[in-house]
Design a protein around this motif. Sequence first.
Motif, PDB file in Angstrom:
ATOM      1  N   TYR A 121      -6.946  -1.580   2.943  1.00  0.00           N
ATOM      2  CA  TYR A 121      -7.484  -1.891   1.614  1.00  0.00           C
ATOM      3  C   TYR A 121      -8.118  -0.655   0.974  1.00  0.00           C
ATOM      4  CZ  TYR A 121      -6.738  -6.894   2.375  1.00  0.00           C
ATOM      5  OH  TYR A 121      -6.169  -8.130   2.588  1.00  0.00           O
ATOM      6  N   SER A 122      -8.763   0.173   1.780  1.00  0.00           N
ATOM      7  CA  SER A 122      -9.345   1.407   1.244  1.00  0.00           C
ATOM      8  C   SER A 122      -8.250   2.337   0.731  1.00  0.00           C
ATOM      9  CB  SER A 122     -10.170   2.114   2.325  1.00  0.00           C
ATOM     10  OG  SER A 122     -11.273   1.323   2.715  1.00  0.00           O
ATOM     11  N   HIS A 143      -6.947   0.866  -2.446  1.00  0.00           N
ATOM     12  CA  HIS A 143      -7.917   1.074  -3.532  1.00  0.00           C
ATOM     13  C   HIS A 143      -7.763   2.471  -4.131  1.00  0.00           C
ATOM     14  CE1 HIS A 143     -11.555   0.840  -5.863  1.00  0.00           C
ATOM     15  NE2 HIS A 143     -12.144   1.807  -5.172  1.00  0.00           N
ATOM     16  N   ARG A 177     -16.774  -1.055  -5.191  1.00  0.00           N
ATOM     17  CA  ARG A 177     -15.329  -0.885  -5.368  1.00  0.00           C
ATOM     18  C   ARG A 177     -14.896  -1.432  -6.734  1.00  0.00           C
ATOM     19  NH1 ARG A 177     -11.606  -2.537  -0.294  1.00  0.00           N
ATOM     20  NH2 ARG A 177     -12.674  -0.741   0.644  1.00  0.00           N
ATOM     21  N   THR A 187       0.834  -1.206   0.000  1.00  0.00           N
ATOM     22  CA  THR A 187       0.000   0.000   0.000  1.00  0.00           C
ATOM     23  C   THR A 187       0.868   1.255   0.000  1.00  0.00           C
ATOM     24  OG1 THR A 187      -1.788  -1.156   1.167  1.00  0.00           O
ATOM     25  CG2 THR A 187      -1.802   1.251   1.242  1.00  0.00           C
ATOM     26  N   GLN A 207     -10.761  -2.832   6.871  1.00  0.00           N
ATOM     27  CA  GLN A 207     -10.637  -2.285   5.519  1.00  0.00           C
ATOM     28  C   GLN A 207      -9.796  -1.009   5.424  1.00  0.00           C
ATOM     29  OE1 GLN A 207     -11.768  -3.354   2.371  1.00  0.00           O
ATOM     30  NE2 GLN A 207     -11.877  -5.265   3.519  1.00  0.00           N
ATOM     31  N   GLN A 245     -15.970   0.997  -9.473  1.00  0.00           N
ATOM     32  CA  GLN A 245     -15.079   2.164  -9.546  1.00  0.00           C
ATOM     33  C   GLN A 245     -13.804   1.832 -10.320  1.00  0.00           C
ATOM     34  OE1 GLN A 245     -14.473   3.138  -5.440  1.00  0.00           O
ATOM     35  NE2 GLN A 245     -16.537   3.966  -5.154  1.00  0.00           N
ATOM     36  N   ALA A 246     -13.215   0.689  -9.995  1.00  0.00           N
ATOM     37  CA  ALA A 246     -11.959   0.309 -10.651  1.00  0.00           C
ATOM     38  C   ALA A 246     -12.172   0.070 -12.145  1.00  0.00           C
ATOM     39  CB  ALA A 246     -11.385  -0.940  -9.989  1.00  0.00           C
ATOM     40  N   CYS A 256     -18.261  -4.326  -2.023  1.00  0.00           N
ATOM     41  CA  CYS A 256     -17.380  -5.058  -2.934  1.00  0.00           C
ATOM     42  C   CYS A 256     -17.721  -4.718  -4.386  1.00  0.00           C
ATOM     43  CB  CYS A 256     -17.532  -6.556  -2.662  1.00  0.00           C
ATOM     44  SG  CYS A 256     -16.877  -7.648  -3.921  1.00  0.00           S
ATOM     45  N   ILE A 312      -6.385  -4.788  -7.901  1.00  0.00           N
ATOM     46  CA  ILE A 312      -7.837  -4.574  -7.932  1.00  0.00           C
ATOM     47  C   ILE A 312      -8.541  -5.769  -7.293  1.00  0.00           C
ATOM     48  CG2 ILE A 312      -9.848  -4.428  -9.464  1.00  0.00           C
ATOM     49  CD1 ILE A 312      -8.071  -2.816 -11.408  1.00  0.00           C
ATOM     50  N   CYS A 324      -8.336  -5.533  -3.520  1.00  0.00           N
ATOM     51  CA  CYS A 324      -9.211  -4.495  -2.960  1.00  0.00           C
ATOM     52  C   CYS A 324     -10.673  -4.927  -2.984  1.00  0.00           C
ATOM     53  CB  CYS A 324      -9.045  -3.188  -3.739  1.00  0.00           C
ATOM     54  SG  CYS A 324      -7.398  -2.453  -3.607  1.00  0.00           S
ATOM     55  N   VAL A 325     -11.078  -5.589  -4.062  1.00  0.00           N
ATOM     56  CA  VAL A 325     -12.475  -5.982  -4.226  1.00  0.00           C
ATOM     57  C   VAL A 325     -12.818  -7.182  -3.344  1.00  0.00           C
ATOM     58  CG1 VAL A 325     -14.153  -6.912  -5.877  1.00  0.00           C
ATOM     59  CG2 VAL A 325     -12.641  -5.024  -6.550  1.00  0.00           C
TER      60      VAL A 325
END
Length: 370
Positions: A261-262, A265, A325, A209, A258, A328-329, A322, A245, A248-249
């Motif tokens: 992970y946030s 992301h 996210r 990260t 999270q 968005q990706a 989930c 990705i 993150c998902v």
Amino acid sequence: MTNQERNMLRKSEFPDMARDALPIIENLIINRNKHDMAMDLIAEFVFRERRDEPRGAQFSKQTPQPRLTSIEEFQLVLVLCEFFSRPGPDATRNAVFLSLFGGSNARTSVLNKLISTAVSGSIAPLLCAAGTWMQQLGCTSPASLELAQCIVRDFVIFSKNSSEQLKSLPLVAPRFAANLMTAVTDLYLNGTAKSQLNPPPDLLLDVITDWVSENPSLCLASQQQLALPTGAIAMPVITPLAGLIRWCVLSLLVTDNQELYSKLHLAVLQSLLEATPPVTIPPTLQPINAQHLMLIVNTIQAEMECLTQRGQSLEEENLQSCLERFAQAVQVGLTSRCVFGNITQLMFRLEALPGKNKLLQIVINANKIS
């Protein structure tokens, strides 16, 4: 190389014979029509592999058996660190590294110790060569995955705190760091059933990260031109973006913790925004293959079916997060022209997901070809 020179090497003690043989091997590799001889010298004088010699002539083609003791492996690692730290053309260094470790499972023990030592010592030329090696063999090949597991074991699992050397790896060898991320993302949160979704260790997640947050362009380091010998073919590039990705998902299916992970992301979205390729670039050089995103769909779909079979609601909060996210990706990736492959099929697969999510539906509608 004359028989007299070979006999001189045979009279040397190990690891001196390896140290003396490596420059000779390098010259033979540069002279491409002597590659077979170079490989013979590597087997005999660097790794001391035992091969039967029928009638005292040529080496047989059977699998060599390793002869190095643990102490000799350590000695060889030091010799190789010294050799690869010398100044010289990157293409030559990469060619020698690929010749040493390109196709022998018997040498993985030395390889893993060598790269672990290189990470500890921040030996940039050696790590750059290892990054090229991973890319040419494939970042998700068994050898690359074994090396990634070794790095994780040495610097994450057996460590209470991440080392400064690991934290600074992207500055020392960005290609190696990017390819290591690609391999590592394949090791965790990768499966079609929730029971197979093992999250990465917190320390590893923290390091990656930070890497991506501090340097969003790191994910594209593997796309830089490779330094290869004349005539060599660069293998297709897989960036870590699809794997990140996926982390993150799918993390939302296995953990409520999270915070990291946030942050990851957001860093991945920033990477995608910065990764917009030139309009003239061939589609296959875009960073993400749509097929890899469809694999994420498979896992989400399997989890949704499990929930349905257990009589649980598909509107469960983590599941909706989930999907959001993921949406968005996908949207940022498509807007940035970072996704290649069958986009229509990707939209079709996304549309087939049960538990309709408003944001995901907007993304599907915006990208469907009418």
